[in-house]
Write an enzyme that holds these catalytic residues in place. Sequence first.
Site, PDB file in Angstrom:
ATOM      1  N   GLU A 265       1.129  -6.432   9.392  1.00  0.00           N
ATOM      2  CA  GLU A 265       0.380  -5.897   8.170  1.00  0.00           C
ATOM      3  C   GLU A 265       0.946  -4.697   7.708  1.00  0.00           C
ATOM      4  OE1 GLU A 265      -3.512  -8.003   7.857  1.00  0.00           O
ATOM      5  OE2 GLU A 265      -4.012  -6.129   9.400  1.00  0.00           O
TER       6      GLU A 265
ATOM      7  N   ASN B 165     -10.606 -11.572   8.334  1.00  0.00           N
ATOM      8  CA  ASN B 165     -10.969 -10.271   8.980  1.00  0.00           C
ATOM      9  C   ASN B 165     -11.977  -9.695   7.986  1.00  0.00           C
ATOM     10  OD1 ASN B 165     -11.491  -7.772   9.922  1.00  0.00           O
ATOM     11  ND2 ASN B 165      -9.504  -6.986   9.342  1.00  0.00           N
ATOM     12  N   TRP B 166     -13.403  -9.830   8.435  1.00  0.00           N
ATOM     13  CA  TRP B 166     -14.470  -9.480   7.475  1.00  0.00           C
ATOM     14  C   TRP B 166     -14.994  -7.984   7.591  1.00  0.00           C
ATOM     15  CZ3 TRP B 166     -17.882 -14.343   8.657  1.00  0.00           C
ATOM     16  CH2 TRP B 166     -17.491 -15.378   8.085  1.00  0.00           C
ATOM     17  N   LYS B 167     -14.210  -7.220   8.433  1.00  0.00           N
ATOM     18  CA  LYS B 167     -14.439  -5.857   8.584  1.00  0.00           C
ATOM     19  C   LYS B 167     -15.875  -5.552   8.667  1.00  0.00           C
ATOM     20  CE  LYS B 167      -9.995  -5.431   6.141  1.00  0.00           C
ATOM     21  NZ  LYS B 167      -9.094  -4.462   5.482  1.00  0.00           N
TER      22      LYS B 167
ATOM     23  N   HIS C  90      -5.624  -2.994  14.628  1.00  0.00           N
ATOM     24  CA  HIS C  90      -5.591  -3.078  13.167  1.00  0.00           C
ATOM     25  C   HIS C  90      -5.176  -1.791  12.754  1.00  0.00           C
ATOM     26  CE1 HIS C  90      -7.091  -3.406   9.057  1.00  0.00           C
ATOM     27  NE2 HIS C  90      -6.799  -4.798   9.024  1.00  0.00           N
TER      28      HIS C  90
ATOM     29  N   GLY D 275      -8.096  -9.914   4.482  1.00  0.00           N
ATOM     30  CA  GLY D 275      -9.558  -9.293   4.461  1.00  0.00           C
ATOM     31  C   GLY D 275     -10.447  -9.695   3.298  1.00  0.00           C
ATOM     32  N   GLY D 276     -10.054  -8.972   2.089  1.00  0.00           N
ATOM     33  CA  GLY D 276     -10.841  -9.122   1.115  1.00  0.00           C
ATOM     34  C   GLY D 276     -11.130 -10.458   0.659  1.00  0.00           C
TER      35      GLY D 276
HETATM   36  P1  PGA Z   1      -6.710  -7.249   2.888  1.00  0.00           P
HETATM   37  O1  PGA Z   1      -6.831  -6.886   4.432  1.00  0.00           O
HETATM   38  O2  PGA Z   1      -6.360  -8.798   3.006  1.00  0.00           O
HETATM   39  O3  PGA Z   1      -7.938  -6.994   2.091  1.00  0.00           O
HETATM   40  O4  PGA Z   1      -5.519  -6.623   2.246  1.00  0.00           O
HETATM   41  C1  PGA Z   1      -6.123  -7.556   5.334  1.00  0.00           C
HETATM   42  C2  PGA Z   1      -6.526  -6.806   6.735  1.00  0.00           C
HETATM   43  O5  PGA Z   1      -6.813  -5.576   6.836  1.00  0.00           O
HETATM   44  O6  PGA Z   1      -6.490  -7.401   7.641  1.00  0.00           O
END
Ligand code: PGA
Length: 253
Positions: free
Chosen positions: A168, A9-11, A96, A233-234
Amino acid sequence: MSAVLFAANWKMHHGPRAARALAQAVLAGTKPVADRLLLFFPPAVSLPAVVEAVRGRTDAAVGAQNIHWEPKGAFTGELSALLAMEAGATWTLVGHSERRHKFGETDDETGLKVRAALGAGLRPMLCVGETLQQRTDGEKENVVRRQLEAGVGALGAEELARVAVAYEPVWAIGTGVNATPADAAAMHRTIREWFARRGAPAAGCSVLYGGSVSPENAAALLAEEELDGVLVGGASLTAESWLRIVATPRAGR
Ligand code: PGA
Protein backbone atom coordinates in the site's frame (compact mmCIF):
# COMPACT_ATOMS: atom_id res chain seq x y z
CA MET A 1 -4.61 -22.13 -7.67
CA SER A 2 -4.86 -19.87 -4.64
CA ALA A 3 -7.95 -17.83 -3.85
CA VAL A 4 -8.14 -14.14 -4.68
CA LEU A 5 -8.36 -12.11 -1.47
CA PHE A 6 -10.81 -9.23 -1.24
CA ALA A 7 -10.00 -7.46 2.02
CA ALA A 8 -12.17 -4.65 3.39
CA ASN A 9 -10.52 -2.29 5.86
CA TRP A 10 -13.31 -0.30 7.47
CA LYS A 11 -10.93 1.76 9.59
CA MET A 12 -12.83 3.84 12.19
CA HIS A 13 -16.23 3.33 10.53
CA HIS A 14 -19.24 1.16 11.32
CA GLY A 15 -20.22 0.18 14.85
CA PRO A 16 -21.64 -3.31 15.50
CA ARG A 17 -25.05 -2.69 13.99
CA ALA A 18 -23.84 -1.06 10.76
CA ALA A 19 -20.94 -3.51 10.42
CA ARG A 20 -23.23 -6.53 10.77
CA ALA A 21 -25.67 -5.09 8.23
CA LEU A 22 -22.90 -4.35 5.73
CA ALA A 23 -21.32 -7.79 6.11
CA GLN A 24 -24.74 -9.42 5.70
CA ALA A 25 -25.46 -7.39 2.58
CA VAL A 26 -22.10 -8.30 1.05
CA LEU A 27 -22.57 -11.98 1.84
CA ALA A 28 -26.13 -11.95 0.53
CA GLY A 29 -24.82 -10.45 -2.69
CA THR A 30 -22.12 -13.07 -3.24
CA LYS A 31 -22.13 -16.82 -3.76
CA PRO A 32 -19.48 -18.74 -1.86
CA VAL A 33 -16.82 -19.74 -4.36
CA ALA A 34 -13.62 -21.63 -3.67
CA ASP A 35 -11.33 -19.23 -5.52
CA ARG A 36 -12.29 -16.09 -3.57
CA LEU A 37 -11.82 -15.17 0.08
CA LEU A 38 -13.68 -12.22 1.57
CA LEU A 39 -11.86 -10.63 4.47
CA PHE A 40 -13.50 -8.10 6.77
CA PHE A 41 -11.44 -5.82 9.02
CA PRO A 42 -14.05 -3.93 11.09
CA PRO A 43 -13.31 -1.74 14.13
CA ALA A 44 -12.49 -3.90 17.18
CA VAL A 45 -15.83 -3.20 18.82
CA SER A 46 -17.61 -4.65 15.77
CA LEU A 47 -15.59 -7.86 15.50
CA PRO A 48 -18.15 -10.14 17.21
CA ALA A 49 -21.02 -8.77 15.10
CA VAL A 50 -19.19 -9.41 11.84
CA VAL A 51 -17.98 -12.81 13.03
CA GLU A 52 -21.59 -13.70 13.64
CA ALA A 53 -22.56 -12.46 10.17
CA VAL A 54 -19.95 -14.61 8.39
CA ARG A 55 -20.64 -17.78 10.40
CA GLY A 56 -21.13 -20.74 8.07
CA ARG A 57 -19.45 -19.05 5.12
CA THR A 58 -16.22 -20.85 4.24
CA ASP A 59 -15.33 -18.05 1.82
CA ALA A 60 -15.26 -15.32 4.47
CA ALA A 61 -13.13 -14.46 7.48
CA VAL A 62 -12.73 -11.59 9.91
CA GLY A 63 -9.65 -9.80 11.17
CA ALA A 64 -8.54 -7.12 13.60
CA GLN A 65 -7.09 -3.88 12.24
CA ASN A 66 -4.29 -3.82 14.79
CA ILE A 67 -3.04 -5.82 17.77
CA HIS A 68 -0.59 -5.30 20.59
CA TRP A 69 2.30 -7.73 20.86
CA GLU A 70 1.87 -8.56 24.55
CA PRO A 71 -0.65 -11.29 25.39
CA LYS A 72 -2.20 -9.32 28.26
CA GLY A 73 -1.47 -6.73 30.90
CA ALA A 74 -1.62 -3.06 31.71
CA PHE A 75 -1.93 -1.67 28.17
CA THR A 76 -4.97 0.59 28.31
CA GLY A 77 -6.75 0.89 24.99
CA GLU A 78 -4.92 -2.00 23.34
CA LEU A 79 -6.10 -5.32 21.93
CA SER A 80 -3.99 -8.49 22.18
CA ALA A 81 -3.94 -11.21 19.54
CA LEU A 82 -5.60 -13.50 22.08
CA LEU A 83 -8.44 -11.06 22.70
CA ALA A 84 -8.96 -10.65 18.96
CA MET A 85 -9.05 -14.45 18.62
CA GLU A 86 -11.54 -14.68 21.44
CA ALA A 87 -13.77 -12.23 19.54
CA GLY A 88 -13.60 -14.60 16.55
CA ALA A 89 -10.92 -12.95 14.42
CA THR A 90 -8.64 -15.23 12.41
CA TRP A 91 -6.56 -12.50 10.75
CA THR A 92 -5.00 -9.20 11.72
CA LEU A 93 -3.53 -6.28 9.82
CA VAL A 94 -0.07 -5.28 10.99
CA GLY A 95 1.74 -2.05 10.21
CA HIS A 96 -1.00 -0.31 8.26
CA SER A 97 0.41 3.01 7.05
CA GLU A 98 -1.99 4.92 9.30
CA ARG A 99 -0.59 3.02 12.29
CA ARG A 100 2.94 3.77 11.13
CA HIS A 101 2.47 7.41 10.15
CA LYS A 102 -0.31 8.65 12.44
CA PHE A 103 0.52 6.63 15.54
CA GLY A 104 4.28 6.31 15.22
CA GLU A 105 4.35 2.52 14.95
CA THR A 106 7.92 1.45 14.27
CA ASP A 107 9.30 -1.24 11.99
CA ASP A 108 10.43 -3.19 15.05
CA GLU A 109 6.95 -3.10 16.54
CA THR A 110 5.54 -4.64 13.37
CA GLY A 111 7.92 -7.57 13.87
CA LEU A 112 6.71 -8.06 17.44
CA LYS A 113 3.09 -7.90 16.31
CA VAL A 114 3.58 -10.40 13.50
CA ARG A 115 5.14 -12.86 15.94
CA ALA A 116 2.39 -12.30 18.50
CA ALA A 117 -0.24 -12.91 15.82
CA LEU A 118 1.34 -16.14 14.60
CA GLY A 119 1.91 -17.31 18.17
CA ALA A 120 -1.77 -16.87 18.95
CA GLY A 121 -2.90 -18.50 15.70
CA LEU A 122 -3.90 -15.35 13.79
CA ARG A 123 -2.78 -14.86 10.20
CA PRO A 124 -0.99 -11.51 9.89
CA MET A 125 -1.31 -9.28 6.84
CA LEU A 126 1.74 -7.04 6.93
CA CYS A 127 1.19 -3.70 5.21
CA VAL A 128 4.19 -2.13 3.51
CA GLY A 129 4.67 0.83 1.22
CA GLU A 130 6.70 3.92 0.51
CA THR A 131 5.85 7.61 0.95
CA LEU A 132 5.82 9.99 -2.02
CA GLN A 133 9.17 11.42 -0.93
CA GLN A 134 10.73 7.97 -0.72
CA ARG A 135 9.36 7.18 -4.16
CA THR A 136 10.71 10.44 -5.59
CA ASP A 137 14.08 9.63 -4.04
CA GLY A 138 14.15 6.28 -5.85
CA GLU A 139 13.99 4.45 -2.54
CA LYS A 140 10.70 2.57 -2.83
CA GLU A 141 12.15 -0.95 -3.17
CA ASN A 142 14.62 -0.36 -0.35
CA VAL A 143 11.85 0.92 1.92
CA VAL A 144 9.63 -2.08 1.24
CA ARG A 145 12.52 -4.55 1.70
CA ARG A 146 13.39 -2.88 5.00
CA GLN A 147 9.77 -3.13 6.15
CA LEU A 148 9.68 -6.81 5.16
CA GLU A 149 12.94 -7.46 6.97
CA ALA A 150 11.67 -5.84 10.17
CA GLY A 151 8.17 -7.27 9.95
CA VAL A 152 8.75 -10.86 8.91
CA GLY A 153 12.54 -11.26 8.49
CA ALA A 154 12.90 -13.35 11.63
CA LEU A 155 10.39 -15.99 10.50
CA GLY A 156 11.13 -19.43 9.10
CA ALA A 157 9.72 -20.64 5.79
CA GLU A 158 6.76 -22.38 7.40
CA GLU A 159 5.68 -19.24 9.28
CA LEU A 160 6.21 -17.09 6.19
CA ALA A 161 3.67 -19.24 4.38
CA ARG A 162 1.04 -18.00 6.86
CA VAL A 163 1.80 -14.33 6.22
CA ALA A 164 0.10 -12.14 3.63
CA VAL A 165 1.58 -8.84 2.51
CA ALA A 166 -0.38 -5.80 1.38
CA TYR A 167 1.58 -3.35 -0.74
CA GLU A 168 0.00 0.00 0.00
CA PRO A 169 1.98 3.00 -1.20
CA VAL A 170 1.28 5.76 1.34
CA TRP A 171 0.63 8.34 -1.37
CA ALA A 172 -2.14 6.17 -2.82
CA ILE A 173 -4.13 5.59 0.36
CA GLY A 174 -7.35 7.58 0.45
CA THR A 175 -6.14 9.98 -2.24
CA GLY A 176 -7.98 8.72 -5.30
CA VAL A 177 -4.60 8.17 -6.97
CA ASN A 178 -3.85 4.47 -7.29
CA ALA A 179 -0.57 2.91 -8.35
CA THR A 180 -0.71 1.84 -11.97
CA PRO A 181 -1.30 -1.89 -12.40
CA ALA A 182 2.21 -2.23 -13.86
CA ASP A 183 3.80 -0.36 -10.92
CA ALA A 184 1.88 -2.45 -8.41
CA ALA A 185 2.87 -5.66 -10.20
CA ALA A 186 6.54 -4.64 -10.25
CA MET A 187 6.55 -4.11 -6.49
CA HIS A 188 4.72 -7.40 -5.98
CA ARG A 189 7.55 -9.13 -7.84
CA THR A 190 10.07 -7.45 -5.54
CA ILE A 191 8.09 -8.73 -2.53
CA ARG A 192 7.85 -12.25 -3.95
CA GLU A 193 11.57 -12.31 -4.68
CA TRP A 194 12.22 -11.35 -1.07
CA PHE A 195 10.04 -14.23 0.12
CA ALA A 196 11.62 -16.68 -2.33
CA ARG A 197 15.09 -15.81 -1.03
CA ARG A 198 13.84 -16.80 2.46
CA GLY A 199 12.81 -20.21 1.21
CA ALA A 200 9.09 -19.45 1.40
CA PRO A 201 7.10 -21.25 -1.29
CA ALA A 202 6.22 -18.65 -3.93
CA ALA A 203 2.61 -19.88 -4.11
CA GLY A 204 2.24 -19.69 -0.32
CA CYS A 205 2.66 -15.96 -0.08
CA SER A 206 -0.37 -13.82 -0.87
CA VAL A 207 0.49 -10.30 -1.99
CA LEU A 208 -2.33 -7.77 -2.16
CA TYR A 209 -2.42 -4.24 -3.50
CA GLY A 210 -4.10 -1.41 -1.60
CA GLY A 211 -4.47 2.33 -2.14
CA SER A 212 -7.50 3.95 -3.82
CA VAL A 213 -8.84 0.69 -5.26
CA SER A 214 -12.30 1.42 -6.69
CA PRO A 215 -14.98 -0.33 -8.75
CA GLU A 216 -13.53 1.55 -11.72
CA ASN A 217 -9.92 0.41 -11.42
CA ALA A 218 -10.23 -3.02 -9.74
CA ALA A 219 -10.43 -4.96 -13.01
CA ALA A 220 -7.28 -3.40 -14.45
CA LEU A 221 -5.37 -4.00 -11.20
CA LEU A 222 -6.55 -7.59 -10.82
CA ALA A 223 -5.72 -8.30 -14.45
CA GLU A 224 -2.10 -8.35 -13.25
CA GLU A 225 -1.44 -11.91 -12.26
CA GLU A 226 1.08 -10.77 -9.65
CA LEU A 227 -1.83 -9.43 -7.58
CA ASP A 228 -3.40 -12.01 -5.29
CA GLY A 229 -6.04 -9.58 -4.13
CA VAL A 230 -6.85 -6.08 -2.99
CA LEU A 231 -7.05 -4.32 0.39
CA VAL A 232 -9.68 -1.62 0.16
CA GLY A 233 -10.65 1.21 2.50
CA GLY A 234 -13.09 3.84 1.26
CA ALA A 235 -14.64 1.76 -1.53
CA SER A 236 -15.45 -1.09 0.89
CA LEU A 237 -17.67 1.04 3.12
CA THR A 238 -20.90 0.48 1.20
CA ALA A 239 -22.32 -2.81 -0.07
CA GLU A 240 -22.96 -1.34 -3.50
CA SER A 241 -19.36 -0.32 -4.10
CA TRP A 242 -17.77 -3.31 -2.36
CA LEU A 243 -19.91 -5.81 -4.25
CA ARG A 244 -18.85 -4.29 -7.57
CA ILE A 245 -15.20 -4.78 -6.60
CA VAL A 246 -15.75 -8.30 -5.27
CA ALA A 247 -17.46 -9.23 -8.55
CA THR A 248 -14.34 -8.35 -10.55
CA PRO A 249 -13.68 -11.25 -12.90
CA ARG A 250 -10.24 -12.71 -12.63
CA ALA A 251 -8.96 -14.02 -15.94
CA GLY A 252 -7.15 -17.32 -15.68
CA ARG A 253 -8.17 -18.07 -12.08
P1 PGA B 1 -8.27 3.35 0.50
O1 PGA B 1 -7.55 2.70 1.78
O2 PGA B 1 -8.81 2.19 -0.31
O3 PGA B 1 -9.35 4.21 1.06
O4 PGA B 1 -7.23 4.10 -0.27
C1 PGA B 1 -6.81 1.53 1.68
C2 PGA B 1 -6.25 1.16 3.03
O5 PGA B 1 -5.93 2.07 3.80
O6 PGA B 1 -6.12 -0.02 3.38
